[in-house]
Write an enzyme that holds these catalytic residues in place. Structure first.
Site, short mmCIF file in Angstrom:
data_model
loop_
_atom_site.label_atom_id
_atom_site.label_comp_id
_atom_site.label_asym_id
_atom_site.label_seq_id
_atom_site.Cartn_x
_atom_site.Cartn_y
_atom_site.Cartn_z
N ILE A 216 0.80 -1.22 0.00
CA ILE A 216 0.00 0.00 0.00
C ILE A 216 0.84 1.27 0.00
O ILE A 216 0.29 2.36 -0.16
CB ILE A 216 -0.98 0.02 1.19
N HIS A 217 2.15 1.17 0.19
CA HIS A 217 3.04 2.33 0.06
C HIS A 217 3.93 2.20 -1.17
O HIS A 217 4.91 2.92 -1.31
CB HIS A 217 3.93 2.48 1.29
N GLY A 218 3.60 1.26 -2.06
CA GLY A 218 4.42 1.02 -3.24
C GLY A 218 5.50 -0.01 -3.03
O GLY A 218 6.40 -0.14 -3.88
N GLU A 219 5.45 -0.77 -1.93
CA GLU A 219 6.45 -1.81 -1.72
C GLU A 219 6.38 -2.83 -2.85
O GLU A 219 5.30 -3.16 -3.34
CB GLU A 219 6.21 -2.52 -0.38
#
Length: 332
Positions: A216-219
């Site tokens: 959800i944070h671009g991981e």
């Protein structure tokens, strides 16, 4: 794009103020976050959840009767400080100790761990659990490294229901661990999110592509690929989750709680189309759907994406999941 804001540095503070005033019958603001604005049973365990702001309804939207007693709220995508967590925990404490519950991210692990130490030093019994439901973030033999995403809700709800029934702190912790151990999630992203005032997205996905397993944070996830049709995506999601079963789970005849979670910009109508395909594939495998939730439970501003969570119920966990709850974002 985040369209509506004043000073970006004040966004989180103004968001909390607006959220509290809109839900004043359920929550009230305290330093560091929010707690229930309703009476809790004295002598019961308090569940305090938290993480960075920007993921509504996680975490403040899940505070209320039958769910969390309080939520510590960090800045946008930033862990709350140990001081914030301690403040919320002390305000929420009902006299039987506090369980701190949060997604497994480095900042949260550090700050919630420090808060636990401080609370114990002040005479408040405290335990913690980091949710680890995201199957693409680490291999099964390193499950303790996995991220927490929409499976947060399963763990929070089970622990809170046990607390409402008068379970001890150690019993509530054991319930939370069992819920965490039996919950699995996989997510996909079609585009990144843009924080208030930012000129560029926090992360990007190539146009026409999908980040399969992206966080959800671009991981990073498993791979980037062309966006499939809804039925094909449903099949991919189910296949991945059925390849990562909790120990001792037998698929055929299993009773499951399913959560199809929109991450920000995917419309409910699209979620329902995907769910139609997911449901068919689960039923084909002989799975019994004990409960279905389709909506937004953990988001990431305007991120376009979704996630599928399966909670493999025991009789105990199913009863706790189905127990009454009344929060701004989840009502039973």
């Amino acid at each position: 794009m985040t369209w509506l804001f004043n000073n970006p540095s004040e966004f989180a503070k103004e968001m909390v103020a607006g959220f509290v005033s809109a839900n004043a019958e359920i929550v009230r603001q305290v330093p560091g976050g929010v707690i229930r604005n309703t009476q809790s049973q004295p002598g019961t365990v308090a569940i305090v959840i938290g993480g960075g702001s920007g993921h509504y309804p996680a975490f403040a939207g899940l505070v209320g009767q039958g769910l969390a007693h309080g939520a510590a709220m960090g800045n946008l995508f930033a862990s709350p400080s140990a001081q914030q967590i301690c403040s919320v925990a002390k305000a929420a404490n009902n006299g039987a100790g506090v369980l701190l519950a949060f997604g497994n991210y480095a900042g949260d692990v550090l700050h919630f761990g420090l808060a636990r130490e401080r609370l114990i030093a002040e005479g408040i019994p405290c335990e913690l659990i980091a949710v680890t439901d995201d199957i693409t973030s680490a291999a099964p033999n390193e499950i303790e490294k996995r991220r927490g995403v929409a499976g947060d809700l399963v763990v929070f709800k089970a622990a809170a229901a046990a607390a409402e029934q008068g379970a001890s702190l150690q019993e509530v912790l054991a319930v939370a661990k069992r819920a965490n151990d039996r919950t699995r999630t996989i997510g996909v992203a079609f585009s990144g999110c843009t924080l208030p005032g930012a000129e560029h997205p926090l992360f990007t996905v190539p146009e026409g592509q999908m980040g399969f397993g992206m966080g959800i944070h671009g991981e990073p996830g498993i791979r980037e690929m062309a966006v499939p049709g809804a039925s094909e995506l449903a099949e991919m999601l189910v296949e991945q989750l059925l390849n990562d079963l909790p120990p001792g789970v037998s698929v055929k005849g299993a009773r499951v709680g399913a959560i199809l979670n929109g991450l920000g910009s995917v419309k409910y109508e699209e979620l329902f189309v995907v769910w139609h395909g997911v449901q068919q594939r689960l039923i084909e495998q002989g799975i019994v759907l004990a409960d279905v939730q389709v909506g937004e439970f953990v988001t990431s501003f305007d991120m376009a994406g979704l996630s599928l969570t399966l909670a493999w119920f025991t009789d105990e966990l199913e009863a706790l999941w189905l127990a009454p709850a009344y929060s701004p974002a989840f009502k039973r």
